[in-house]
Motif scaffolding. Structure first.
Motif, short mmCIF file in Angstrom:
data_model
loop_
_atom_site.label_atom_id
_atom_site.label_comp_id
_atom_site.label_asym_id
_atom_site.label_seq_id
_atom_site.Cartn_x
_atom_site.Cartn_y
_atom_site.Cartn_z
N LEU A 1 0.84 -1.21 0.00
CA LEU A 1 0.00 0.00 0.00
C LEU A 1 0.87 1.25 0.00
O LEU A 1 0.56 2.23 -0.69
CB LEU A 1 -0.91 0.00 1.23
N SER A 2 1.97 1.22 0.75
CA SER A 2 2.88 2.37 0.79
C SER A 2 3.48 2.63 -0.59
O SER A 2 3.62 3.79 -1.01
CB SER A 2 3.98 2.11 1.83
N GLY A 3 3.82 1.55 -1.28
CA GLY A 3 4.38 1.69 -2.64
C GLY A 3 3.37 2.29 -3.59
O GLY A 3 3.70 3.14 -4.43
N ARG A 4 2.11 1.86 -3.49
CA ARG A 4 1.04 2.43 -4.35
C ARG A 4 0.85 3.92 -4.08
O ARG A 4 0.52 4.68 -4.98
CB ARG A 4 -0.28 1.70 -4.07
N LEU A 5 1.07 4.30 -2.81
CA LEU A 5 0.89 5.71 -2.45
C LEU A 5 2.13 6.55 -2.77
O LEU A 5 2.15 7.75 -2.51
CB LEU A 5 0.58 5.82 -0.95
N GLU A 6 3.17 5.88 -3.30
CA GLU A 6 4.42 6.55 -3.70
C GLU A 6 5.09 7.23 -2.51
O GLU A 6 5.67 8.31 -2.63
CB GLU A 6 4.16 7.54 -4.83
N GLU A 7 5.01 6.57 -1.33
CA GLU A 7 5.69 7.11 -0.16
C GLU A 7 7.17 6.72 -0.20
O GLU A 7 7.54 5.73 -0.81
CB GLU A 7 5.04 6.55 1.12
N MET A 8 7.98 7.50 0.48
CA MET A 8 9.42 7.23 0.53
C MET A 8 9.67 5.92 1.27
O MET A 8 9.30 5.79 2.43
CB MET A 8 10.15 8.37 1.23
N PRO A 9 10.29 4.93 0.61
CA PRO A 9 10.51 3.65 1.31
C PRO A 9 11.68 3.73 2.28
O PRO A 9 12.61 4.51 2.09
CB PRO A 9 10.83 2.68 0.16
N ALA A 10 11.61 2.90 3.31
CA ALA A 10 12.73 2.76 4.25
C ALA A 10 13.40 1.42 3.98
O ALA A 10 13.35 0.92 2.85
CB ALA A 10 12.21 2.87 5.68
N GLU A 11 13.96 0.79 4.99
CA GLU A 11 14.73 -0.43 4.82
C GLU A 11 13.91 -1.54 4.17
O GLU A 11 12.77 -1.81 4.57
CB GLU A 11 15.24 -0.89 6.19
N GLU A 12 14.49 -2.16 3.13
CA GLU A 12 13.87 -3.27 2.38
C GLU A 12 12.50 -2.89 1.81
O GLU A 12 11.64 -3.75 1.62
CB GLU A 12 13.77 -4.53 3.24
N GLY A 13 12.29 -1.62 1.56
CA GLY A 13 11.05 -1.17 0.93
C GLY A 13 9.88 -0.99 1.87
O GLY A 13 8.82 -0.52 1.45
N PHE A 14 10.05 -1.35 3.14
CA PHE A 14 8.95 -1.15 4.09
C PHE A 14 8.78 0.34 4.37
O PHE A 14 9.74 1.12 4.27
CB PHE A 14 9.24 -1.88 5.41
#
Length: 588
Positions: free
Chosen positions: A343-356
């Motif tokens: 869901l975070s990826g769909r919202l184009e949020e800045m990823p942290a470690e390992e994409g979480f």
């Protein structure tokens, strides 16, 4: 007034509306022609963002979105126990009647049966002043659980009408009150509560009593308190689900909430079938009579998976408010974290470690912080204990979900691949596991089990730790060069591993072990250790001592002494004394 808007963009389960339409954060909305259930997760002056809890295939820009005016909530009433829900509290049995094996999109079913009649005993009288948490009715929900219907937390007033005891549905009026402003309010057996907001309490207590599980490595070496938090991390095939089955079946919690979050469909089916057949050893009734299941398989929409653990914890808090002790089995929080990541990826949020997402830690802490031993609004005491399975990829405990979970739980049962492959179950690795509750629970053990319980436990762990150090030497130069006292340590450590730590879930005397028996087993093992050390002090060779059958006899105590035959432990003490005397006579 009902607010509406039109879909502007769609990205998987994420739907965008253009403009500020008056929607509120965390509000539940109905999306598109099929009225898919969604939740508002972001608001700006230009865009309203919604996550949809159902499959969005076929949804088109321009379709209407309708507000409901309320947050995503669960229905709380008799009928929860023994039921099986999806991640947003839709009963899967009712869904199956309407749509078959798979959940149809936009399906509209009541969370609980609104037609079933329940035997209701009213517990308030006209003229009583009642407030949030006051128990107004009692309903025998199952053979094991009395459901105590309560006043919603934000409601209070004087009782003006009371229904007589009898049969009612969950929506029938049973009590009418007049609040302080003179307004009448009708109360039923039902209340709703938003899943993301913890239910209010009066006081949180410190952890001073254990959740008894009957599993020796947990109860003795790494205990969890009632109202405590624990994580079971482990790779594929290490026994996470089996461990949670054992805890669900044998722990002394009144109610079990099992959340299957993102697990494989066939595994979840096995869980559902097993739980429907399991007999509760305490009452002789079906285990399902004190269990509720939330099944959210890996092929279900990710947004519903993200919501499922909040649904489960809210149901648990509701029963805690009645004065019950509830244990939650969350299997697994890694799949929930993966839903957050998608869901975070769909919202184009800045990823942290390992994409979480960067807020993974705060979401995990908010979930585990809802555990605790509480005094409720109505003066009763209850607890919610959370046991969360973690599935790190490749069994790597350094990945973000495991590491962040370690920060917020006080009990860590690390499952070990090599133990599992050696058929040593539970495969909890005693060198990497820990419990921070042992000091808090010490007084309880002294008063209720034995004053020497914690001391015996510490000695066992010390021997196992010493064995690990000695094994490093043995790998390099072999065991023959070790002095006899170190050889004895290795031999006693083997007795501890095979006779105490390892446990057979399918053996009638070993699947559940009461605390008193656990203590007596430790005493016998340590007595054998003491007597063998005395023989070494008399220059008896370890090569002869280890050949005696007494070591194997002590290992087999777990099978040979039933839970109601604890007097047999005196015979083992005598056998160890005879072993000692025999060596003195033969070699003296």
């Amino acid at each position: 007034m009902e607010l509406t808007g039109n879909i502007y963009g769609i990205n998987g389960p994420i739907v965008y509306l253009k403009g500020n339409l008056g929607f509120k954060m965390s509000e539940m909305v109905l999306v598109g022609k099929q009225k898919l259930i969604g939740e508002v997760i972001s608001l700006t002056k230009d865009t309203t963002t919604i996550q949809v809890f159902e499959e969005t295939t076929g949804l088109k820009p321009g379709e209407e979105v309708i507000s409901t005016g309320s947050a995503i909530s669960v229905t709380l009433a008799p009928g929860i126990i023994g039921n099986i829900f999806d991640g947003i509290e839709r009963p899967l049995k009712e869904v199956a009647k309407q749509s078959g094996a798979f959940i149809s999109r936009g399906i509209n079913v009541s969370s609980l049966d609104t037609q079933k009649l329940w035997d209701v005993h009213i517990t308030v009288n006209i003229g009583d002043y009642i407030y949030g948490g006051t128990i107004i009715a009692e309903v025998p929900e199952t053979s094991a659980i009395i459901h105590k219907s309560m006043v919603p937390p934000n409601v209070e007033g004087t009782v003006t009408k009371v229904a007589s005891d009898g049969s009612y549905t969950i929506n029938d009026p049973i009590v009418t009150i007049t609040d302080n402003e003179g307004n009448e309010k009708v109360l039923t057996l039902t209340q709703k509560w938003p899943i993301r907001i913890p239910r209010p309490i009066t006081k949180r207590y410190s952890s001073d009593r254990p959740l008894i599980t009957g599993q020796r490595i947990i109860d003795t070496l790494f205990p969890i308190a009632k109202g405590g938090t624990a994580a079971i991390p482990g790779g594929f095939g290490t026994g996470k689900t089996m461990a949670q089955h054992q805890l669900a079946k044998w722990s002394d919690a009144d109610i079990i909430v099992y959340i299957g979050c993102g697990e494989r469909g066939n595994e979840m089916t096995e869980v559902l079938e097993d739980f429907s057949k399991l007999v509760d050893p305490k009452s002789g009734n079906l285990l399902l009579d004190r269990t509720t299941l939330i099944a959210n398989t890996s092929n279900m929409p990710v947004a519903a998976r993200e919501a499922s653990i909040y649904t489960g914890i809210t149901l648990a808090e509701y029963y805690r408010d009645m004065g019950y002790h509830v244990a939650i089995m969350a299997d697994s929080t890694s799949r929930w974290a993966e839903a957050l990541r998608e869901l975070s990826g769909r919202l184009e949020e800045m990823p942290a470690e390992e994409g979480f997402p960067a807020y993974l830690a705060s979401r995990l802490s908010a979930f585990y912080e809802r555990a605790g031993f509480m005094r409720n609004l109505n003066g009763t005491e209850g607890s919610v204990s959370i046991i969360g399975a973690v599935s790190p990829q490749g069994g790597d405990f350094s990945e973000p979900v495991t590491q962040n979970t370690k920060r917020f739980v006080r009990c860590f049962w690390a499952l070990d691949k090599s133990l599992a492959y050696a058929r040593h179950f539970p495969a909890i690795q005693w060198l990497t596991s820990y419990s921070e509750y042992i000091s808090d629970l010490g007084p309880w053990y002294s008063n209720n089990v034995g004053t020497d319980f914690v001391d015996c436990r510490n000695q066992l762990l010390s021997i196992l730790t010493e064995e690990s150090k000695l094994n490093e030497i043995v790998k390099l130069i072999g065991s023959d060069v070790l002095p006899d006292d170190q050889k004895l340590t290795l031999e006693i450590a083997k007795v501890i591993r095979l006779g105490f730590v390892q446990q057979n879930a399918y053996h009638p005397s070993d699947t559940y072990v009461p605390m008193e028996k656990q203590l007596k087993m430790m005493r016998v093992i340590l007595y054998l250790y003491t007597k063998a050390k005395q023989l070494l002090a008399l220059n008896m060779p370890m090569s002869l001592i280890r050949e005696d059958a007494v070591f194997d006899k002590v290992i087999s105590i777990k099978y040979d002494v039933a839970n109601d035959e604890l007097e047999k432990f005196d015979d083992y003490i005598k056998q160890i004394d005879e072993f000692y005397e025999r060596f003195i006579k033969t070699n003296g």
